[in-house]
Scaffold this motif. Structure first.
Motif, short mmCIF file in Angstrom:
data_model
loop_
_atom_site.label_atom_id
_atom_site.label_comp_id
_atom_site.label_asym_id
_atom_site.label_seq_id
_atom_site.Cartn_x
_atom_site.Cartn_y
_atom_site.Cartn_z
N GLN A 90 0.82 -1.20 0.00
CA GLN A 90 0.00 0.00 0.00
C GLN A 90 0.86 1.26 0.00
O GLN A 90 0.57 2.24 -0.68
CB GLN A 90 -0.94 -0.01 1.20
CG GLN A 90 -2.05 -1.05 1.10
CD GLN A 90 -2.90 -1.10 2.36
OE1 GLN A 90 -2.60 -0.45 3.35
NE2 GLN A 90 -3.98 -1.90 2.31
N GLN A 91 1.95 1.20 0.81
CA GLN A 91 2.87 2.34 0.83
C GLN A 91 3.50 2.55 -0.54
O GLN A 91 3.63 3.68 -1.02
CB GLN A 91 3.96 2.13 1.88
CG GLN A 91 3.46 2.24 3.31
CD GLN A 91 4.55 1.94 4.32
OE1 GLN A 91 5.61 1.42 3.97
NE2 GLN A 91 4.30 2.28 5.58
N ALA A 92 3.91 1.42 -1.16
CA ALA A 92 4.50 1.51 -2.49
C ALA A 92 3.49 2.07 -3.49
O ALA A 92 3.83 2.92 -4.33
CB ALA A 92 5.00 0.14 -2.96
N ASP A 93 2.23 1.57 -3.38
CA ASP A 93 1.19 2.08 -4.26
C ASP A 93 0.99 3.58 -4.04
O ASP A 93 0.79 4.34 -5.00
CB ASP A 93 -0.13 1.35 -4.03
CG ASP A 93 -0.07 -0.10 -4.51
OD1 ASP A 93 0.84 -0.42 -5.30
OD2 ASP A 93 -0.92 -0.90 -4.09
N GLY A 94 1.04 3.96 -2.75
CA GLY A 94 0.89 5.38 -2.44
C GLY A 94 2.03 6.20 -3.01
O GLY A 94 1.81 7.29 -3.57
N ARG A 95 3.27 5.65 -2.86
CA ARG A 95 4.42 6.37 -3.41
C ARG A 95 4.33 6.45 -4.93
O ARG A 95 4.64 7.48 -5.53
CB ARG A 95 5.72 5.69 -3.00
CG ARG A 95 6.09 5.93 -1.53
CD ARG A 95 7.53 5.52 -1.27
NE ARG A 95 7.76 4.10 -1.49
CZ ARG A 95 7.61 3.16 -0.57
NH1 ARG A 95 7.21 3.50 0.66
NH2 ARG A 95 7.84 1.90 -0.84
N LYS A 99 4.19 9.70 -7.07
CA LYS A 99 5.14 9.94 -8.17
C LYS A 99 4.39 10.26 -9.46
O LYS A 99 4.79 11.15 -10.22
CB LYS A 99 6.02 8.71 -8.38
CG LYS A 99 7.03 8.46 -7.27
CD LYS A 99 8.15 9.49 -7.29
CE LYS A 99 9.22 9.15 -6.25
NZ LYS A 99 10.29 10.17 -6.23
N GLU A 100 3.31 9.50 -9.69
CA GLU A 100 2.53 9.74 -10.91
C GLU A 100 1.89 11.13 -10.87
O GLU A 100 1.87 11.83 -11.89
CB GLU A 100 1.46 8.67 -11.07
CG GLU A 100 2.02 7.30 -11.45
CD GLU A 100 0.95 6.23 -11.52
OE1 GLU A 100 -0.18 6.49 -11.05
OE2 GLU A 100 1.24 5.13 -12.04
N LYS A 101 1.37 11.51 -9.69
CA LYS A 101 0.80 12.85 -9.56
C LYS A 101 1.86 13.92 -9.78
O LYS A 101 1.62 14.92 -10.46
CB LYS A 101 0.17 13.02 -8.18
CG LYS A 101 -1.12 12.24 -7.99
CD LYS A 101 -1.67 12.45 -6.58
CE LYS A 101 -2.94 11.64 -6.34
NZ LYS A 101 -3.44 11.80 -4.96
N GLN A 102 3.04 13.69 -9.17
CA GLN A 102 4.13 14.63 -9.33
C GLN A 102 4.56 14.72 -10.80
O GLN A 102 4.78 15.82 -11.32
CB GLN A 102 5.33 14.21 -8.46
CG GLN A 102 6.49 15.19 -8.51
CD GLN A 102 7.63 14.74 -7.63
OE1 GLN A 102 7.57 13.68 -7.01
NE2 GLN A 102 8.68 15.53 -7.56
N ALA A 103 4.67 13.55 -11.44
CA ALA A 103 5.05 13.53 -12.87
C ALA A 103 4.00 14.26 -13.70
O ALA A 103 4.34 15.00 -14.64
CB ALA A 103 5.22 12.10 -13.34
N LYS A 104 2.73 14.03 -13.35
CA LYS A 104 1.65 14.70 -14.09
C LYS A 104 1.74 16.21 -13.90
O LYS A 104 1.60 16.98 -14.86
CB LYS A 104 0.29 14.18 -13.61
CG LYS A 104 -0.88 14.77 -14.37
CD LYS A 104 -2.19 14.19 -13.88
CE LYS A 104 -3.38 14.78 -14.64
NZ LYS A 104 -4.66 14.23 -14.15
#
Length: 203
Positions: A90-95, A99-104
């Motif tokens: 879950q933590q990895a999914d959250g990270r 990351k995807e939000k940051q990349a977006k």
């Protein structure tokens, strides 16, 4: 025989005690809470069997309780590992989501900067084009003005030259006219003198 009866009685008693709890656990469905509740019941079951085995000096009951306790410990450890793995997942999914939000956000910011830069470049090109057009217009106007001034100056010089030429021609004509008049006057004087001389001779 007595020990066999005792083991059977204890097993039946434990099943009877566990029945409502097992029913409640089944109502929870599958999940961490149900697994933990089942582990608690198994641990209590193992403890009761071990205590009863010691009290009755029943090695088989004691061994059964020990095996159940060991199995419960293994299941608890496996459950803990699964929960830890799930937590880490879950933590990895959250990270990953972060990351995807940051990349977006970075892509959107890059697109915004690129768009703004393109707009600035377009405005700069338009401004440069306007300046070049204005400069070309000024150059053409200046060239036309210079050409007109040059033409006017040439015309003025031509007029002045023509006037000078006419003045010279007029002066030359005046001179010739004066010379002609003087020549005619001299001829008249010669004739008059000749007439006078002839008249004297006759007289």
């Amino acid at each position: 025989m007595i020990r066999t009866i005792s083991r059977s009685a204890i097993g039946g008693y434990l099943k009877l005690l566990r029945f409502p709890f097992d029913s409640g656990i089944r109502l929870l469905g599958e999940g961490p809470r149900a697994s933990r509740a089942e582990l608690v019941l198994d641990r209590i079951d193992a403890l009761v069997r071990e205590v009863a085995g010691r009290a009755l000096r029943d090695e088989e009951l004691l061994e059964h309780g020990a095996r159940l306790r060991a199995a419960t410990s293994e299941r608890e450890r496996a459950q803990s590992l699964r929960e830890e793995a799930e937590r880490r997942s879950q933590q990895a999914d959250g990270r990953i989501a972060d990351k995807e939000k940051q990349a977006k956000r970075q892509r959107q910011e890059a697109a915004r900067r690129s768009h703004a830069q393109k707009e600035r470049a377009d405005r700069q090109r338009q401004a440069d084009s306007r300046r070049l057009t204005e400069a070309e217009t000024r150059r053409i106007v200046a060239a036309k003005k210079a050409a007109a001034e040059t033409k006017a100056a040439v015309n003025h010089r031509a007029k002045e030259s023509r006037l000078e030429q006419l003045d010279e021609e007029a002066s030359a004509l005046a001179k010739r006219e004066r010379a002609l008049v003087a020549e005619q006057e001299a001829e008249r004087l010669r004739r008059a003198a000749s007439k006078t001389k002839t008249a004297r001779k006759r007289g």
